[in-house]
Design a protein around this motif. Structure first.
Motif, mmCIF file in Angstrom:
data_model
loop_
_atom_site.group_PDB
_atom_site.id
_atom_site.type_symbol
_atom_site.label_atom_id
_atom_site.label_comp_id
_atom_site.label_asym_id
_atom_site.label_seq_id
_atom_site.Cartn_x
_atom_site.Cartn_y
_atom_site.Cartn_z
ATOM 1 N N CYS A 1 0.847 -1.199 0.000
ATOM 2 C CA CYS A 1 0.000 0.000 0.000
ATOM 3 C C CYS A 1 0.879 1.245 0.000
ATOM 4 O O CYS A 1 1.810 1.359 0.792
ATOM 5 N N VAL A 2 0.592 2.167 -0.904
ATOM 6 C CA VAL A 2 1.375 3.397 -0.961
ATOM 7 C C VAL A 2 0.609 4.589 -0.366
ATOM 8 O O VAL A 2 1.079 5.719 -0.430
ATOM 9 N N CYS B 1 -2.229 5.982 -1.352
ATOM 10 C CA CYS B 1 -2.670 6.951 -2.352
ATOM 11 C C CYS B 1 -4.116 7.399 -2.126
ATOM 12 O O CYS B 1 -4.547 8.387 -2.701
ATOM 13 N N SER B 2 -4.886 6.663 -1.337
ATOM 14 C CA SER B 2 -6.286 6.981 -1.053
ATOM 15 C C SER B 2 -7.237 6.723 -2.213
ATOM 16 O O SER B 2 -8.375 7.172 -2.187
ATOM 17 N N CYS C 1 -8.586 3.956 -2.823
ATOM 18 C CA CYS C 1 -9.657 3.146 -2.243
ATOM 19 C C CYS C 1 -10.736 4.043 -1.638
ATOM 20 O O CYS C 1 -11.909 3.679 -1.636
ATOM 21 N N CYS D 1 -7.577 -0.498 -6.486
ATOM 22 C CA CYS D 1 -6.259 -0.254 -5.882
ATOM 23 C C CYS D 1 -5.122 -0.460 -6.878
ATOM 24 O O CYS D 1 -4.905 -1.556 -7.381
ATOM 25 N N THR E 1 -2.006 -0.673 -6.469
ATOM 26 C CA THR E 1 -0.929 -1.582 -6.073
ATOM 27 C C THR E 1 -1.440 -3.008 -5.889
ATOM 28 O O THR E 1 -0.677 -3.889 -5.519
ATOM 29 N N CYS F 1 -3.067 -4.239 -3.578
ATOM 30 C CA CYS F 1 -2.623 -4.692 -2.259
ATOM 31 C C CYS F 1 -3.775 -5.174 -1.394
ATOM 32 O O CYS F 1 -3.584 -5.480 -0.233
HETATM 33 S S1 SF4 Z 1 -5.780 2.281 -3.106
HETATM 34 FE FE1 SF4 Z 1 -4.422 0.645 -2.462
HETATM 35 S S2 SF4 Z 1 -2.409 1.583 -2.387
HETATM 36 FE FE2 SF4 Z 1 -3.867 3.238 -2.451
HETATM 37 S S3 SF4 Z 1 -4.195 3.725 -0.291
HETATM 38 FE FE3 SF4 Z 1 -5.795 2.304 -0.887
HETATM 39 S S4 SF4 Z 1 -4.982 0.301 -0.345
HETATM 40 FE FE4 SF4 Z 1 -3.265 1.708 -0.349
#
Ligand code: SF4
Ligand SMILES: Nc1nc2c(c(=O)[nH]1)N[C@H]1C(S)=C(S)[C@@H](COP(=O)(O)OP(=O)(O)OC[C@H]3O[C@@H](n4cnc5c(=O)[nH]c(N)nc54)[C@H](O)[C@@H]3O)O[C@H]1N2
Ligand SMILES: Nc1nc2c(c(=O)[nH]1)N[C@H]1C(S)=C(S)[C@@H](COP(=O)(O)OP(=O)(O)OC[C@H]3O[C@@H](n4cnc5c(=O)[nH]c(N)nc54)[C@H](O)[C@@H]3O)O[C@H]1N2
Ligand code: SF4
Ligand code: SF4
Ligand code: SF4
Ligand code: SF4
Ligand SMILES: [Mo]
Lengths: 177, 313, 746
Positions: free
Chosen positions: A12-13, A15-16, A18, A134, A136, A138
């Motif tokens: 997870c980076v 990035c928000s 999600c 997401c 990534t 993740c």
């Molecule tokens: S979209 Fe994925 S990488 Fe980005 S904050 Fe949410 S869980 Fe983390």
């Protein structure tokens, strides 16, 4: 059937994505959110560690929010998903006070709202919106009772933790560490 | 350094940056419930002990305030609801695990009970009272027959109501400050003591006043022990509870709690009552108002501080 | 600066209120946008698009709900740029459409009662003014004195217009403020550029070296996805960054380098690789030119030497060099993207290119692949006129190696000097907020003062619009057609953008604006079409598809036509350089009088009490363009200043405290910025996200939120090789009290 989600803190980076994806998919009003991202830094420059977690309702197996709801609006649904029936909810806020994760919020329409594990998608065989978007990849979602689900497989392979296990809620949102 | 941040801008109304889902309505509701429970408890108790005529205030006319207290309390609860049109949903299920549910049902029982009880004494208090309809007269007469049974039910439900006002909070494990089983007894005691104080304040009978003053003294002693117990319990518990207790031990709620609840609400009135029992004259309303306001402050502070205590972030 | 001819006009000063046409879908009570829609059925109504929130251009689908309102945007599974997943900005792209602060109708600058103001106009009126002014200036000074600044898809139409008009001065900030040094360095080394999306094979790499590239915060989608894949596959990540970036936190090795010393580190790595004979001998012998010279050149650049400069310990330099070698050729020393840092950037990127060559990663799996794109032919038109001069004439002998027009070069050439005979008189600015994009704001503003005419085409009342003579409101990418996306990738593909809905307010797409202007300017013969669908359909049919088909599939992939993704073993390759080889020793640079091999030169350090101003990206924002987006401000609505706890203690700064900044030239930040006390930043630097501190009240969500890095970047280190604007040698100090108030008082 027991739906669960796992989030890989190693990928997870923060990035928000999600969070926005949930807002658009579920029409969560701007200013509110069903999921959120936490960043924790440990150490002193340059000996540092960072943990990033995308969090949401844990769909607890033993959920105080369901227990304390006076009307039965908060309830367990398919696969242990914890849901709120809007027109049974009186907006008393008991469930909000009872959730150790602060995963619920009062919707401006009056009822209480929270993550639904995107049950409307899951029932159609799709993944939750946050998992699907997401970048990534993740997040893993699926049925813990099915050994071949994404979530079962990754939990078998990796070390994980849950949040505030001492609260005894038996959370079903796992963090891969 | 450890840095912990929510980086996605979470700002849920009434949840962030700290929980504030309950404002003034719930503590007021809890206070009025506790106060009414205290009054009704003593009404039932002294009726059963045959003190109907000795302690007229306690048994006959102070309870007449309770339907109003309960109604205002319910009104406050109603105001707190965010989804008001669905209020009736409270009464379509009984959920024993939900204090909110059995509290609502307890009120459903005790509010009419308080009205009936008051009705049975209304002609004693207001001799000129006229029910206008014969069937009401008959009904009231019927209840007068069953006062003993009514008193028993009232005692039981007022204890439930009093404990409920604390358990509503202590059922929430999520708030470390509320997560203590002492809150139920503490709020019950505080409600009884406020009820006793109200009776003491409104009573014209010196004997009755002295009786309730003694009762108050005893209850305050119990309350103080419980407060000390509560903090000892927190200090011996998990890190989050130690942090929660710290809200009162040097934290933002320290002054208000120790001054308004403990000093003005318990120690000072206790001192004044001892002083009075020793034969000095102090207007009854002074310690009584102190006790009642202490009881109110206790609810406000515990409800607010409890929402400031959390597990994460 | 001279008396300003062109006063900055806050659009808020005019009664735009009357133009709110569309009924708001959002209810703004309580400061919250509330939509009362419930999730609709999938596939009810979806149209293809490609994202315009950044230049990765991910293909996606726009879904509408049963009320016909835009509901969500989802990535197209077939798209190699995004693999069905948009980044947060793309997902939140609908906020661009819903933003009620958008430009709503054309505006013309007029002087009424001696006061300049914007007046609402019809499209016809506004375009008349533009056409008349451009034609007038063409007659007076020649067409070459008009320049186009553009960033984004619609710019292609304006590019056609400008070429038809007779000027080739078309520039984008993506060269001299962004990736220019890298393209020039790789062109000099390999005879090919990197281009976008970057041809890096992160997916299959065994070792990824990030020098500054903060992937994860830099959300260029494909790279973020592939870096995550690489983590899954156990690839080694090495991050060189003075700040503990998100990528650094995912890395096996984080090298917290002293800012501005990367060339020394790179030279030490090259030294290690050569002197330990760790380089790919077969590859270097066959393909590279100048190894002996290079070997000689780096003789003294040992890890010990570099330690003194970079503060990276010698054993770490050796160990990381070994990691790269072990992974070779599946290793990527990432060329980065925004690389205009210290003015010697082309040379730093040359060092990157050289190290990759020594490790044999160019043309190899897990290194750099050969990208391919599917070009679409231009719609037939007569040949464009040949301009008599170009921007280069204003800079004789300079920037000869620049392969694109240097934006700041045009800006400089707009300010007349005695020895410069090509001054620009008119700018067309489309989709670039030059005020926050170009460093040295004073210079930009002065150039604007010398213009005789400026038209700005934008979607939002950004700072640049305040200086325009005419503002043309473009509709957002969700409401329009554009040329198809044909960018490179592993597989060639074409992606369609079509309107998901009618344009809101009185806005129009670029293609329409250009077509109208062409007519009004007498350039009809270059535009033999009336509607964009005609053009797109024609183009698509040339490659075997059609508009109709593309509307259904959104993206079409084509087989590779030219070569393989990677070099074939022992393949003979004629590189497009002077020597036909990969030039470790650059003959091009030598011919232009520059160092043929990279050299480390020290850069200035902050004075006591000053901190180096470091800046970067926020994953949920793109530059300044998203700062007002309702969906994205909900995630992050103002930038904060990262300050190390030691520095915070020294200054007694608390988390969340608002402070002002002053740079080495005495420039003050217009707005305060909140402090974030964090270990993630060095004690000699501060860090902030670029794109905040907006100064136009009409931007209701972003006005005065955070501070602008750009206004504090007044020291620009221009890269003599290609004109890039190095922006990382600026230093700031803190002002704890509002310095602007004091000015008023004294
Ligand atoms: S979209 Fe994925 S990488 Fe980005 S904050 Fe949410 S869980 Fe983390
Ligand atoms: N979310 C998001 N993503 C974007 C964009 C966006 O606006 N928003 N923009 C896109 C565009 S056009 C571009 S060009 C790219 C830019 O993204 P990158 O190419 O990744 O940008 P850089 O400026 O190279 O990287 C910034 C990093 O460099 C570090 N740094 C600062 N000084 C030094 C130094 O002296 N040495 C080293 N080694 N590191 C240093 C900073 O600490 C920071 O972590 O991002 C793209 N992706
Ligand atoms: N200080 C500082 N300066 C930088 C950078 C930095 O990190 N710090 N980064 C540099 C880099 S790498 C780059 S690539 C550049 C980017 O520079 P720009 O592309 O200029 O960046 P933005 O600030 O996003 O400005 C984009 C403008 O386009 C408008 N716009 C958005 N969508 C549309 C549309 O559909 N049509 C039209 N007509 N207009 C639209 C926006 O409203 C905004 O005014 O900035 C460079 N400058
Ligand atoms: S996380 Fe909170 S809201 Fe979700 S099930 Fe558990 S207790 Fe209930
Ligand atoms: S707010 Fe609604 S869901 Fe929550 S406890 Fe009350 S009735 Fe149940
Ligand atoms: S599962 Fe669905 S509802 Fe829950 S956070 Fe993810 S997108 Fe939102
Ligand atoms: S990377 Fe994000 S912002 Fe850029 S084009 Fe793709 S989805 Fe849009
Ligand atoms: Mo860029």
């Amino acid at each position: 059937m027991r739906y669960a989600m796992a989030v890989d803190t190693k990928k997870c980076v923060g990035c928000s994505d999600c969070v926005v994806a949930c807002q658009t998919e579920n029409n969560v009003p701007i200013g509110y959110c069903r999921d959120w991202v936490v960043e924790i830094t440990h150490g002193t420059y340059p000996q540092l560690e960072l943990e990033i977690r995308s969090e949401r309702c844990n769909h607890c197996d033993n959920s105080p929010c369901v227990r304390c709801c006076p009307t039965g609006a908060s309830h367990y649904s398919d696969g242990g998903i914890v849901l709120v029936t809007e027109d049974k909810c009186i907006g008393c806020g008991a469930c909000i006070s009872s959730c150790p994760y602060d995963a619920r919020y009062p919707h401006p329409d009056g009822h209480v709202d929270k993550c639904t594990f995107c049950i409307h998608r899951v029932q159609k065989g799709q993944k939750p919106a946050c998992v699907e978007v997401c970048p990534t990849k993740c997040m893993y979602f699926g049925d813990l009772d099915d050994p071949n689900s994404d979530v079962s497989k990754v939990l078998k392979k990796r070390k994980f933790k849950t949040l505030i296990p001492e609260a005894g809620t038996k959370p079903q949102l796992y963090f891969l560490i | 350094m450890k840095e912990e941040l929510i980086i996605s801008g979470r700002m849920n109304y009434k949840v962030d940056p700290s929980l504030h889902i309950w404002g003034w309505e719930i503590p007021l509701y809890l206070f009025l419930g506790g106060l009414a429970a205290g009054v009704l408890f003593f009404a039932g108790l002294y009726y059963l002990r045959g003190k109907e005529n000795e302690y007229q205030s306690a048994v006959k006319w102070v309870p007449m305030i309770t339907p109003f207290l309960l109604a205002i309390g319910l009104g406050a609860l109603f105001l707190d609801l965010h989804h008001k049109p669905y209020f009736w949903r409270l009464y379509t299920t009984i959920k024993l695990q939900s204090p909110m549910s059995w509290g609502a049902w307890t009120l459903m029982v005790i509010t009419p009970l308080s009205i009936i009880w008051s009705a049975t004494y209304i002609k004693d208090v207001f001799p000129k009272w006229d029910w206008k309809y014969k069937w009401v007269d008959d009904l009231v007469a019927y209840f007068i027959e069953y006062r003993t049974q009514l008193a028993w039910i009232m005692i039981i439900f007022s204890v439930i109501l009093g404990i409920y006002t604390g358990i509503l909070l202590s059922a929430f494990n999520a708030r470390p400050l509320w997560n203590t089983s002492i809150l139920g007894p503490l709020f019950l005691t505080s409600g009884l003591s406020a009820g006793a104080a109200l009776i003491m304040m409104l009573s014209k009978n010196p004997l009755e006043r002295i009786r309730f003053s003694q009762i108050d003294l005893m209850l305050i002693a119990v309350e103080l022990t419980m407060v000390i117990h509560m903090f000892m319990g927190f200090r011996a518990s998990t890190e989050v509870q130690i942090e929660a207790a710290a809200l009162f031990l040097g934290g933002p709620y320290t002054l208000s709690f120790w001054i308004f609840v403990v000093f003005i609400g318990m120690l000072l009135p206790a001192f004044l009552e001892i002083w009075e029992l020793k034969g000095n004259h102090i207007p009854a309303y002074i310690p009584a108002v102190m006790i009642i306001s202490g009881s109110l402050m206790l609810r406000f502070i515990i409800v607010h501080a409890g929402q400031a205590s959390r597990y994460l972030y | 600066m001279k008396q300003s001819r062109r006063e900055f006009l806050k659009i808020s000063s005019l009664g735009i209120g009357g133009v709110t046409l569309a009924a708001p879908f959002f209810n703004w009570a309580n400061g919250a946008i509330v939509s009362d829609e419930t999730p609709g059925e999938d596939f009810v109504n979806r149209t293809p698009t490609y994202c315009e929130v950044c230049f990765w251009k991910c293909a996606g689908w726009v879904y509408k709900n049963d009320k016909g309102n835009i509901w969500k945007i989802i990535g197209n599974d077939e798209d190699p740029h995004c693999n069905g997943r948009l980044c947060p900005r793309g997902t939140g792209g609908l906020g661009m459409y819903y933003d009620e602060d958008r430009l709503k109708t054309p505006l013309i600058r007029k002087t009424i009662d001696g006061k300049q103001q914007f007046v609402e106009a019809s499209w016809d009126e506004a375009l008349d003014v533009v056409a008349k002014n451009l034609n007038k200036l063409k007659e007076k000074y020649g067409p070459e004195c008009t320049a186009l600044f553009t960033h984004g898809s619609g710019g292609k139409f304006f590019g056609d217009l400008l070429k038809a008009f007779g000027s080739t001065n078309i520039t984008a900030p993506s060269f001299a403020q962004c990736r220019g040094p890298r393209e020039v360095a790789f062109l000099a080394t390999y005879g090919e550029i990197i281009a976008s999306p970057e041809r890096v094979d992160i997916r299959d790499t065994k070792c990824l070296v990030l020098i500054g590239s903060h992937i994860g915060e830099n959300m260029h989608n494909g790279q973020v996805q592939e870096m995550s894949d690489a983590i899954d596959k156990g690839a080694t990540i090495i991050t060189v960054d003075p700040r503990f970036s998100t990528a650094a936190s995912k890395s096996k090795h984080w090298l917290p380098i002293k800012p501005s010393t990367d060339i020394a580190l790179l030279l030490a790595w090259i030294h290690e690789v050569i002197y330990n004979e760790w380089y790919d001998k077969k590859y270097v012998d066959k393909y590279c030119y100048g190894l002996d010279e290079l070997k000689d050149h780096v003789k003294n650049f040992t890890p010990e030497w570099a330690y003194g400069i970079t503060t990276i310990k010698p054993h770490v330099i050796r160990q990381t060099a070994k990691e790269m070698v072990n992974a070779s050729p599946a290793v990527i020393i990432h060329p980065g993207r925004h690389v205009t840092w210290y003015g010697d950037d082309t040379q730093r990127l040359r060092a990157v290119a050289i190290l990759n060559a020594l490790l044999g990663s160019w043309g190899r799996r897990g290194g750099f692949y050969s990208p391919e794109k599917k070009s679409l032919p231009s719609f037939p038109h007569p040949e464009f006129p040949k301009p008599k001069k170009t921007w280069r004439d204003a800079h004789p002998g300079k920037y000869n190696l620049a392969i694109e027009v240097v934006s700041n070069g045009i800006c400089d050439a707009t300010i007349p000097t005695p020895d410069n005979d090509c001054s620009f008189k008119a700018w067309i600015v489309n989709g670039t907020n030059l005020i926050t994009t170009l460093p040295d704001q004073k210079n930009t503003l002065e150039a604007i003062q010398h213009l005789e005419f400026m038209v700005v085409i934008d979607t939002m009342p950004m700072e640049i619009t305040g200086y325009a003579d005419v503002i043309l409101p473009e509709c957002t990418y969700l409401e329009r057609y554009d040329y198809c996306r044909t960018d490179q990738n592993r597989e060639p593909s074409i992606a369609l953008r079509m309107p998901a809905t009618e344009p809101k307010y009185n806005t129009k797409p670029d293609w329409w604006i250009v077509r109208q202007l062409a007519h009004k300017m007498g350039l009809d013969k270059f535009f033999k079409w009336n509607d964009i669908e005609e053009v797109l359909d024609w183009q698509l049919k040339q490659v075997g598809t059609s508009l109709e088909e593309m509307k259904k599939i959104g993206i079409k992939k084509f087989p590779r036509e030219y070569d393989d993704l990677y070099f074939v073993e022992d393949q003979d390759i004629d590189f497009n350089t002077n020597t036909g080889k990969i030039e470790l020793y650059s003959t091009d640079l030598e011919a232009e009088g520059f160092d043929p091999m990279p050299v480390y030169t020290p850069h200035p350090e902050p004075d006591p009490g000053f901190y180096r101003l470091n800046y970067g990206r926020h994953p949920a924002h793109t530059f300044s363009r998203t700062a007002n987006n309702p969906n994205l401000t909900d995630l992050f609505d103002e930038n904060v200043l990262w300050v190390n706890p030691i520095v915070a203690k020294e200054w007694d700064l608390k988390k969340g405290q608002e402070i002002w900044l002053e740079n080495q030239d005495g420039i003050l930040s217009t707005f305060p910025i909140k402090v974030r006390v964090t270990e993630r930043i060095r004690h000699d630097s501060v860090y902030m996200v670029h794109g905040f501190g907006h100064d136009n009240k009409k931007l209701t969500r972003s006005y005065g939120k955070g501070a602008s890095d750009t206004e504090l970047i007044s020291n620009v280190l221009v890269d003599p090789i290609m004109g890039g604007t190095g922006m990382r040698s600026n230093f700031v100090t803190f002002k704890l009290e509002n310095p602007h108030k004091k000015e008023v008082a004294s």
